[in-house]
Scaffold this active site. Structure first.
Site, PDB file in Angstrom:
ATOM      1  N   GLY A  42      14.150 -12.844  -6.438  1.00 19.19           N
ATOM      2  CA  GLY A  42      15.510 -13.296  -6.105  1.00 19.19           C
ATOM      3  C   GLY A  42      16.396 -12.256  -5.460  1.00 19.19           C
TER       4      GLY A  42
ATOM      5  N   ASN B 281       1.914  -0.422   5.276  1.00 15.14           N
ATOM      6  CA  ASN B 281       2.308  -0.871   3.979  1.00 15.14           C
ATOM      7  C   ASN B 281       3.287  -2.232   4.217  1.00 15.14           C
ATOM      8  OD1 ASN B 281       3.335  -0.926   1.325  1.00 15.14           O
ATOM      9  ND2 ASN B 281       4.866   0.398   1.713  1.00 15.14           N
ATOM     10  N   GLY B 282       2.840  -3.318   3.522  1.00 20.91           N
ATOM     11  CA  GLY B 282       3.703  -4.472   3.733  1.00 20.91           C
ATOM     12  C   GLY B 282       2.952  -5.684   4.137  1.00 20.91           C
TER      13      GLY B 282
ATOM     14  N   CYS C  81       0.901  -1.241   0.039  1.00 21.00           N
ATOM     15  CA  CYS C  81      -0.048   0.128  -0.112  1.00 21.00           C
ATOM     16  C   CYS C  81       0.981   1.394   0.195  1.00 21.00           C
ATOM     17  CB  CYS C  81      -0.974   0.072   1.226  1.00 21.00           C
ATOM     18  SG  CYS C  81      -1.715  -1.538   1.484  1.00 21.00           S
TER      19      CYS C  81
END
Length: 501
Positions: free
Chosen positions: A327, A72-73, A2
């Site tokens: 990665g 956010n996250g 977000c």
């Protein structure tokens, strides 16, 4: 994933809304604003729905309406945290963000030591503001001050609309309006286990990375993996394929005939993924370069080069999934870049690798975050799990660059050589921009963009930028035209060229 914004110290919903309007790409699914009853400040949120898509809109309120969070996250240990917290708190959502708020209600600033994830969040607590950024800086956050108020936002372009004095919110740090900034995490300075059996280290590495990938499969929306055809993304895709229920979508881009496209097809066939690829053309790169630089918020030559394939891969992935695994971080943990071979002293190499991981937040991780979010998808980076970082610090450098002839990331290759074709496991390292063919494409594209004479004049006009080439001069010129107020953004541009060996 977000976007968040806030002004603390004055009641300015309009200012927060202006910042939020610059972050729509980070959260196109919903938006919300919290205005403190005490008039102490305002927090705003743009939402990309990943967990609890229907019920997890933010801000989320605590047991008392005076407490609210915007975040956010992702919090990967949310499934473990929630059952205990439910015994004492009334959960209104199934969102992992709500667990952060209830932890704060019980533990205050110590909350950050209980979280496992990537995050940037802000909590309003009556007249106080508490904000934090994850240990490595996977998720972005910036802050500034204006007229005695603290201003925060997820991206530089948003905060530059309200504030000229802007700084990066440091990774592994929290802020409380009563006490200021406090560091709660730094990359561990551990001594390698010099006498450790390499076979034991290989086993530990495989187990640790598999656990890191599995916890990042948490999602209520479709999930996929970037697949460049290189070692790192191939390992992540192989682990996801092994543990993810249902088919796996993988994504690759490059110029026509590039090595990455061919290698990615090989890995996809081996893993039986639903593979998608996109061929980049010089004309499209020329058209999209201003947009790429605008979203990345940088003119650094190396970052822009690697950002071009990342932009197009993210755009491709957004057609099918909302969460993507990458990665990122493997090269810094396991000595994947060519220049590491030029460090003959193992102790010096060990220190350089630690420093490399600690500086990812405003270079490679900024690229991953900005260009996935430019297309409203969430990027996750299993190699930068804290347990992977800790183990990486314990593995001696002699097992990272080893073999005959010497090859980068030797121990990582050994740990997963049975899961991938040998030609992928032992493929020479190519940076994302090299394997995808971006370097060749850029040489063609930029040959007429700015002459050597024009570049020299441009460098003299902008000595503070320390521009290294005609190519970087061109990127800087595009950068300056991309923003209405570029100065606060310029002050925060991370540079690969500032990474001394």
């Amino acid at each position: 994933m977000c976007g968040i914004a806030g002004i603390w110290g004055q009641n300015d919903p309009n200012g927060v809304q202006i910042m939020m309007d610059s972050l729509i790409h980070r959260g196109p699914d919903a938006d919300g604003i919290f205005v403190a009853e005490t008039q102490a400040g305002v927090l705003g949120h743009r939402r990309l729905s990943i967990m609890d898509p229907k019920g997890g809109n933010q801000p989320i309120y605590g047991d008392e309406k005076s407490k609210a969070i915007v975040a956010n996250g992702e919090i990967y240990n949310f499934p473990q945290l929630r059952p205990d917290l439910m015994e004492r708190h009334n959960f209104r959502t199934s969102s992992d963000t709500e667990a952060i708020l209830h932890l704060y209600e019980e533990h205050g600033t110590e909350t950050v030591n209980l979280l496992d994830g990537m995050y940037a969040f802000a909590i309003a607590d009556e007249n106080s503001l508490f904000a934090a950024r994850d240990p490595i800086g996977i998720k972005p956050l910036y802050y500034g001050e204006k007229n005695g108020s603290t201003i925060i936002a997820s991206e530089l372009k948003a905060i530059a609309k309200c504030c000229d004095n802007v700084k990066e919110f440091p990774p592994g740090t929290y802020y409380h309006s009563d006490s200021g900034f406090t560091t709660f995490y730094t990359v561990p300075d551990l001594q390698p286990e010099v006498d450790a059996d390499p076979e034991i280290l290989i086993k530990r590495l495989r187990e640790t990375l598999e656990e890191a990938v599995v916890k990042r499969l948490m999602s209520d929306v479709p999930l996929g993996a970037f697949l460049s055809g290189g070692l790192d993304s191939s390992i992540i895709a192989a682990i996801v394929r092994q543990h993810h229920s249902g088919p796996l979508h993988t994504f690759s881009v490059g110029i026509e005939g590039s090595q990455d496209l061919a290698a990615a097809r090989l890995v996809s066939r081996h893993l039986d993924t639903i593979h998608h690829e996109y061929v980049i053309t010089p004309q499209e790169v020329k058209e999209k370069l201003p947009e790429i630089i605008y979203f990345m918020e940088t003119f650094d030559q190396d970052l822009v080069r690697s950002g071009i394939p990342c932009y197009f891969t993210s755009r491709l992935a957004a057609e099918y999934v909302k969460v993507i695994l990458t990665g990122e971080g493997a090269d810094e943990l396991f000595a994947g870049y060519t220049y590491y071979k030029g460090i003959p002293d193992e102790e010096v190499l060990h220190r350089e690798l630690r420093r490399s991981v600690a500086t990812l937040h405003n270079i490679n991780l900024q690229r991953v975050d900005r260009l996935t979010m430019a297309h409203s998808i969430e990027g996750r980076v299993p190699f930068l799990d804290l347990k992977c970082i800790e183990l990486g610090q314990q593995i001696p450098a002699k097992y990272k660059i080893a073999g005959d002839p010497l090859i980068e990331k030797w121990i990582l290759r050994k740990a997963f050589e049975d899961m991938l074709p040998s030609e992928i496991v032992w493929r020479n390292k190519l940076q994302f921009d090299e394997g995808s063919g971006t370097v060749d494409l850029l040489n063609e594209l930029l040959s007429s963009a700015m002459s050597a004479e024009e570049a020299e004049a441009y460098q003299q006009k902008h000595p503070e930028a320390k521009l290294r080439s005609a190519e970087e001069c061109f990127y800087h010129q595009v950068f300056m035209e991309a923003f209405d107020n570029p100065e606060p953004i310029l002050a925060n541009v991370g540079r690969w060229s500032d990474r001394p060996v």
